[in-house]
Each structure stands twice: as structure tokens, then as C-alpha cells.
Design a protein around this motif. Structure first.
Motif, PDB file in Angstrom:
ATOM      1  N   ARG A 112       0.849  -1.191   0.000  1.00  0.00           N
ATOM      2  CA  ARG A 112       0.000   0.000   0.000  1.00  0.00           C
ATOM      3  C   ARG A 112       0.883   1.239   0.000  1.00  0.00           C
ATOM      4  O   ARG A 112       1.999   1.237   0.533  1.00  0.00           O
ATOM      5  N   LYS A 113       0.345   2.316  -0.597  1.00  0.00           N
ATOM      6  CA  LYS A 113       1.121   3.544  -0.702  1.00  0.00           C
ATOM      7  C   LYS A 113       1.297   4.225   0.646  1.00  0.00           C
ATOM      8  O   LYS A 113       2.309   4.889   0.874  1.00  0.00           O
ATOM      9  N   ASP A 114       0.320   4.068   1.541  1.00  0.00           N
ATOM     10  CA  ASP A 114       0.491   4.679   2.854  1.00  0.00           C
ATOM     11  C   ASP A 114       1.587   3.985   3.651  1.00  0.00           C
ATOM     12  O   ASP A 114       2.338   4.634   4.394  1.00  0.00           O
ATOM     13  N   GLU A 115       1.722   2.656   3.467  1.00  0.00           N
ATOM     14  CA  GLU A 115       2.829   1.947   4.108  1.00  0.00           C
ATOM     15  C   GLU A 115       4.172   2.385   3.504  1.00  0.00           C
ATOM     16  O   GLU A 115       5.170   2.538   4.217  1.00  0.00           O
ATOM     17  N   PHE A 116       4.176   2.567   2.185  1.00  0.00           N
ATOM     18  CA  PHE A 116       5.404   3.016   1.526  1.00  0.00           C
ATOM     19  C   PHE A 116       5.806   4.406   2.025  1.00  0.00           C
ATOM     20  O   PHE A 116       6.988   4.659   2.282  1.00  0.00           O
ATOM     21  N   ASP A 117       4.840   5.313   2.153  1.00  0.00           N
ATOM     22  CA  ASP A 117       5.150   6.669   2.617  1.00  0.00           C
ATOM     23  C   ASP A 117       5.688   6.666   4.039  1.00  0.00           C
ATOM     24  O   ASP A 117       6.568   7.478   4.385  1.00  0.00           O
ATOM     25  N   PHE A 118       5.176   5.759   4.876  1.00  0.00           N
ATOM     26  CA  PHE A 118       5.656   5.686   6.254  1.00  0.00           C
ATOM     27  C   PHE A 118       7.135   5.291   6.296  1.00  0.00           C
ATOM     28  O   PHE A 118       7.941   5.942   6.966  1.00  0.00           O
ATOM     29  N   PHE A 119       7.485   4.227   5.569  1.00  0.00           N
ATOM     30  CA  PHE A 119       8.883   3.797   5.555  1.00  0.00           C
ATOM     31  C   PHE A 119       9.768   4.780   4.790  1.00  0.00           C
ATOM     32  O   PHE A 119      10.963   4.889   5.070  1.00  0.00           O
ATOM     33  N   TRP A 120       9.178   5.480   3.813  1.00  0.00           N
ATOM     34  CA  TRP A 120       9.953   6.462   3.058  1.00  0.00           C
ATOM     35  C   TRP A 120      10.400   7.606   3.962  1.00  0.00           C
ATOM     36  O   TRP A 120      11.526   8.113   3.848  1.00  0.00           O
ATOM     37  N   ASN A 121       9.548   8.017   4.869  1.00  0.00           N
ATOM     38  CA  ASN A 121       9.934   9.051   5.824  1.00  0.00           C
ATOM     39  C   ASN A 121      11.000   8.547   6.794  1.00  0.00           C
ATOM     40  O   ASN A 121      11.864   9.320   7.225  1.00  0.00           O
ATOM     41  N   GLN A 122      10.956   7.262   7.119  1.00  0.00           N
ATOM     42  CA  GLN A 122      11.974   6.709   8.000  1.00  0.00           C
ATOM     43  C   GLN A 122      13.343   6.690   7.321  1.00  0.00           C
ATOM     44  O   GLN A 122      14.374   6.869   7.980  1.00  0.00           O
ATOM     45  N   VAL A 123      13.358   6.449   6.013  1.00  0.00           N
ATOM     46  CA  VAL A 123      14.624   6.450   5.283  1.00  0.00           C
ATOM     47  C   VAL A 123      15.272   7.837   5.322  1.00  0.00           C
ATOM     48  O   VAL A 123      16.483   7.971   5.468  1.00  0.00           O
ATOM     49  N   GLY A 124      14.447   8.860   5.174  1.00  0.00           N
ATOM     50  CA  GLY A 124      14.989  10.215   5.228  1.00  0.00           C
ATOM     51  C   GLY A 124      15.585  10.566   6.580  1.00  0.00           C
ATOM     52  O   GLY A 124      16.548  11.337   6.652  1.00  0.00           O
TER      53      GLY A 124
END
Length: 221
Positions: A6-18
Motif C-alpha cells: 500500500r502507498k500509505d505503508e510506503f510513505d511511512f517507511f519512506w519518511n523513516q529512510v529520510g
């Protein structure tokens, strides 16, 4: 992040990468999400199939099987002919059988019948689940991969090797083999449940330890 459905799961981990390293975030952003993320992929990517799908289904329906028949049917109840709501671990998922989609995202991206869709099909007494799976997983599709003839290789003396290949230097591997016998068992994923020991304690009768390491009763002075 790359395995998110899901895109919301992707956005959550994407913020963690930053937060961990901004250089990695900028590198992946320049490379394009369609090359590294499953949810943004231009083609549907499959996943590894295991033989324990039946155990996964039984684990998901373990609580529901203990309920009365009416409450069990409410766990996997249909709102229409093709739209069903499935409750799993306290969360509600919507399954569309005609579209072959699920709100979790796995049914449409992997193109293989998910455990929630299987639960719905079993409640409808559907035996043939083949139409709800992509043809890439069919046995006949796998056989077509190897139906072409395999021609034998000629003798090494008759082979014409290009000069650029002859000039190539093959180096030994960089890693070093660890001592001991290599493991033959399959590496289990983190999502698979760990099997507890069959030994039972002689004091508390619980599995996983013995009477010498038991912490259930307070030790005497």
C-alpha cells in the motif's frame, strides 16, 4: 519499504529512510520508485511461493473456528455476491472476487489468491480456485518454459572465443567460506512463526523449558 503493498505503508517507511540517511533518500528518488518499490512497479512482481499456505490459513482462522456457527459466518460475511468483508487480527478487509482485488493489496499485485480470498472462497464452497490466480502460476505455463529443445554444446576445440573474452581476468570471490558444514534447511522469513520446543516443564507443565530453568514458581532460599 520495497515490499510494501500500500502507498500509505510506503510513505511511512519512506519518511523513516529520510531520517536515517538523506543521501539514500535522494538517490532512490532520482532512480525512480518504479525500480525499487513493489507498489510503484510498472509490472506486477511475484513473490516466493511456499508450501505452508494451508498452515497460514489455519492460523488466521484459528480464533474463528472456536466461535459458534453464526458468529463464525459473521467473521467472513458477504455484503453482495462478489464483495466480502473479512476480519483479520482486529482489522477489516474488503475482498472483490470479480475484480480479484483486496484492500490489503496483495491479491492484485501478486496475482495469487491471498489467504483472505481463500477464506471467502471456502465459505462459498468453491473447490476450483484456479480462475482467481494468474496463469503465470499454472503448471502448464511452467511446462511451456521448458518445451523448447535443448541443443548440446560443441567441443571446446571448435568454439570460437572472442578476444575480449580471452582477455577477461576472472578473480576469486571476495567472501571467504565459513568453517563447518553448510546448512541445508530453508531460511524462514520473519513473518513465519517459530516452532517452540516439544519439551514440557515438570513443575509448571509449560513447553519451551525444563524444571531447572523454570521461572514460573519463585525459587526457594
Amino acid at each position: 519499504m520495497t515490499k510494501a503493498y500500500r502507498k500509505d505503508e510506503f510513505d511511512f517507511f519512506w519518511n523513516q529512510v529520510g531520517k536515517i540517511d538523506k543521501r539514500v533518500k535522494s538517490y532512490l528518488e532520482d532512480a525512480g520508485f518504479e525500480k525499487c518499490a513493489r507498489v510503484y512497479a510498472l509490472v506486477n512482481r511475484g513473490r516466493m511461493m511456499t508450501s505452508n499456505i494451508a498452515e497460514c490459513i489455519n492460523g488466521k482462522l484459528k480464533r474463528a473456528r472456536e466461535l459458534p456457527i453464526i458468529e463464525f459466518l459473521e467473521q467472513v460475511s458477504a455484503s453482495s455476491t462478489y464483495v466480502y468483508s473479512v476480519y483479520d487480527d482486529g482489522r477489516k478487509y474488503i475482498v472483490f472476487l470479480d475484480r480479484r482485488t483486496c484492500s490489503c493489496g496483495r491479491f492484485q499485485l501478486d496475482e495469487i489468491t491471498s489467504e483472505r480470498a481463500i477464506a471467502v472462497l471456502k465459505s462459498k464452497h468453491v473447490v476450483d480456485m484456479k480462475p482467481y490466480c494468474s496463469e503465470f502460476y499454472y503448471p502448464e505455463t511452467l511446462r511451456k518454459t521448458y518445451e523448447e529443445s535443448m541443443f548440446p554444446m560443441p567441443d571446446k576445440k571448435d568454439c570460437i572465443v572472442p578476444q575480449e573474452v580471452m582477455d577477461e581476468v576472472v578473480l576469486p570471490p571476495k567472501y571467504k567460506r565459513q568453517p563447518g558444514r553448510p546448512k541445508k534447511n530453508r531460511h524462514k522469513k520473519s513473518s513465519e512463526a517459530m516452532t517452540l520446543s516439544s519439551n514440557c516443564c515438570g513443575r509448571c507443565s509449560y513447553a519451551g523449558h525444563n524444571r531447572h530453568t523454570c521461572n514460573f514458581f519463585p525459587k526457594e532460599d
